[in-house]
Design an enzyme around this catalytic site. Structure first.
Site, PDB file in Angstrom:
ATOM      1  N   TYR A   1      11.465  -1.518   5.233  1.00 19.03           N
ATOM      2  CA  TYR A   1      10.623  -2.696   5.038  1.00 19.03           C
ATOM      3  C   TYR A   1      11.414  -3.787   4.321  1.00 19.03           C
ATOM      4  O   TYR A   1      11.749  -3.640   3.151  1.00 19.03           O
ATOM      5  CB  TYR A   1       9.392  -2.326   4.198  1.00 19.03           C
ATOM      6  CG  TYR A   1       8.461  -1.313   4.842  1.00 19.03           C
ATOM      7  CD1 TYR A   1       8.424  -1.139   6.227  1.00 19.03           C
ATOM      8  CD2 TYR A   1       7.613  -0.543   4.070  1.00 19.03           C
ATOM      9  CE1 TYR A   1       7.568  -0.223   6.810  1.00 19.03           C
ATOM     10  CE2 TYR A   1       6.743   0.377   4.649  1.00 19.03           C
ATOM     11  CZ  TYR A   1       6.734   0.533   6.028  1.00 19.03           C
ATOM     12  OH  TYR A   1       5.875   1.446   6.597  1.00 19.03           O
TER      13      TYR A   1
ATOM     14  N   LYS B   1      10.808   3.495  10.965  1.00 20.34           N
ATOM     15  CA  LYS B   1       9.402   3.056  10.959  1.00 20.34           C
ATOM     16  C   LYS B   1       9.445   1.629  10.473  1.00 20.34           C
ATOM     17  O   LYS B   1       9.822   1.368   9.320  1.00 20.34           O
ATOM     18  CB  LYS B   1       8.660   3.976  10.001  1.00 20.34           C
ATOM     19  CG  LYS B   1       7.197   3.719   9.765  1.00 20.34           C
ATOM     20  CD  LYS B   1       6.644   4.980   9.117  1.00 20.34           C
ATOM     21  CE  LYS B   1       5.300   4.938   8.446  1.00 20.34           C
ATOM     22  NZ  LYS B   1       4.451   3.843   8.525  1.00 20.34           N
TER      23      LYS B   1
HETATM   24  P1  FBP Z   1      -0.444   2.124   7.376  1.00 19.18           P
HETATM   25  O1  FBP Z   1      -0.506   2.322   8.861  1.00 19.18           O
HETATM   26  O2  FBP Z   1      -1.731   2.504   6.707  1.00 19.18           O
HETATM   27  O3  FBP Z   1       0.036   0.755   7.015  1.00 19.18           O
HETATM   28  O4  FBP Z   1       0.623   3.179   6.834  1.00 19.18           O
HETATM   29  C1  FBP Z   1       1.982   2.975   7.039  1.00 19.18           C
HETATM   30  C2  FBP Z   1       2.696   2.916   5.724  1.00 19.18           C
HETATM   31  O5  FBP Z   1       4.073   2.741   5.915  1.00 19.18           O
HETATM   32  C3  FBP Z   1       2.493   4.126   4.834  1.00 19.18           C
HETATM   33  O6  FBP Z   1       3.310   5.180   5.208  1.00 19.18           O
HETATM   34  C4  FBP Z   1       2.757   3.547   3.487  1.00 19.18           C
HETATM   35  O7  FBP Z   1       2.060   4.191   2.484  1.00 19.18           O
HETATM   36  C5  FBP Z   1       2.243   2.169   3.600  1.00 19.18           C
HETATM   37  O8  FBP Z   1       2.245   1.828   4.959  1.00 19.18           O
HETATM   38  C6  FBP Z   1       3.054   1.171   2.816  1.00 19.18           C
HETATM   39  O9  FBP Z   1       2.350  -0.006   2.799  1.00 19.18           O
HETATM   40  P2  FBP Z   1       2.933  -1.357   2.249  1.00 19.18           P
HETATM   41  O10 FBP Z   1       3.462  -2.088   3.459  1.00 19.18           O
HETATM   42  O11 FBP Z   1       1.752  -2.048   1.636  1.00 19.18           O
HETATM   43  O12 FBP Z   1       4.009  -1.040   1.264  1.00 19.18           O
END
Ligand code: FBP
Length: 249
Positions: free
Chosen positions: A142, A173
């Site tokens: 991310y 992911k």
């Molecule tokens: P979601 O589909 O609920 O968004 O889950 C994906 C995820 O990557 C989870 O594994 C993780 O807990 C969360 O999103 C992290 O969210 P953020 O983008 O708010 O940090």
């Protein structure tokens, strides 16, 4: 081979992973209700909804995992409380995750954070340990931090995918860019690393979410690794069925 390590999580080369590590990431009040606060409810969705994998932090895996769906243990985590430049540290060893039954090790990297170097180094060690034990290393990548303007632009999402390739992930992911053509650039940048879309907050309608998933599959990605759009849905098993019909069509 990298593709073999992801095999437990794939059906005909595609995958549908159910993420449930949001309790630590976001806090229970933000995401959970009376039903989905119970990890057994999630496992039931994973099994009956025919997900190809489920993602837990170690504590949930220790108490609830039943071996009926392939397991990914997220081995790092952070809360939403400190603020500042994001960093997520290891909280579970690879060997403990494998002892719990994990066939995949999940790790979040905040690309662009002032602390990215620490997460690169930690993931580097974890990826090698995972591969020594014959399990997949799956990177949540991310873009986040003061240096990141737009975390879902074509360039930034492709950067995340490419970082996953270069850091040795078996799968990444990543967030959706918003359309097939821009997301397909991320899939190309991943150069064979399996790409899964991360869901995000629940979309206003099921159709909107499924449209995103069609875009992801159309771009050549492996599938989705999602949580809230499934287990916050009024009818999670119906959503699982819709996902299957898009992903495994
Ligand atoms: P979601 O589909 O609920 O968004 O889950 C994906 C995820 O990557 C989870 O594994 C993780 O807990 C969360 O999103 C992290 O969210 P953020 O983008 O708010 O940090």
């Amino acid at each position: 081979m990298a593709s073999d390590r992801m095999k437990p999580f794939l059906r005909d080369g595609r995958g549908m992973l159910l993420a449930y590590d949001q309790g630590l990431e976001h806090g229970p009040s933000k995401d959970f209700d009376e039903r989905n606060v119970d990890p057994s409810f999630i496992l039931d969705i994973a099994v009956k909804g025919k997900f190809t994998g489920v993602v837990f932090q170690k504590g949930v895996a220790e108490r609830f995992y039943n071996g009926k769906v392939p397991l990914i243990v997220k081995v790092n985590g952070k809360s939403s409380l400190p603020g500042g430049e994001p960093i997520s540290r290891q909280v579970c060893s690879v060997s403990h995750a494998v002892a719990l039954g994990a066939r995949g090790i999940g790790y979040t990297i905040y690309l662009g954070s002032a602390h990215e170097a620490d997460m690169f180094a930690e993931f580097g060690r974890i990826q090698e340990e995972a591969h020594e034990q014959g399990v997949a290393a799956i990177a949540w990548i991310y873009p986040r931090g003061a240096g990141v303007q737009n975390d879902v632009s074509k360039e930034m999402v492709a950067y995340a995918a490419r970082a996953g390739l270069e850091l040795g992930a078996d799968a990444v992911k990543i967030k959706y860019t918003g359309d097939t053509s821009t997301f397909s650039w991320a899939v190309k940048a991943a150069a064979g690393v399996k790409v899964f879309m991360s869901g995000g907050p629940k979309a206003p309608t099921d159709d909107e979410f499924l449209q995103q998933v069609r875009g992801v599959v159309g771009a050549g990605a492996a599938g989705v690794a999602v949580g809230r759009n499934v287990w916050q849905n009024q009818d999670p098993l119906r959503m699982a069925q819709s996902l299957r019909s898009v992903i495994f069509a």
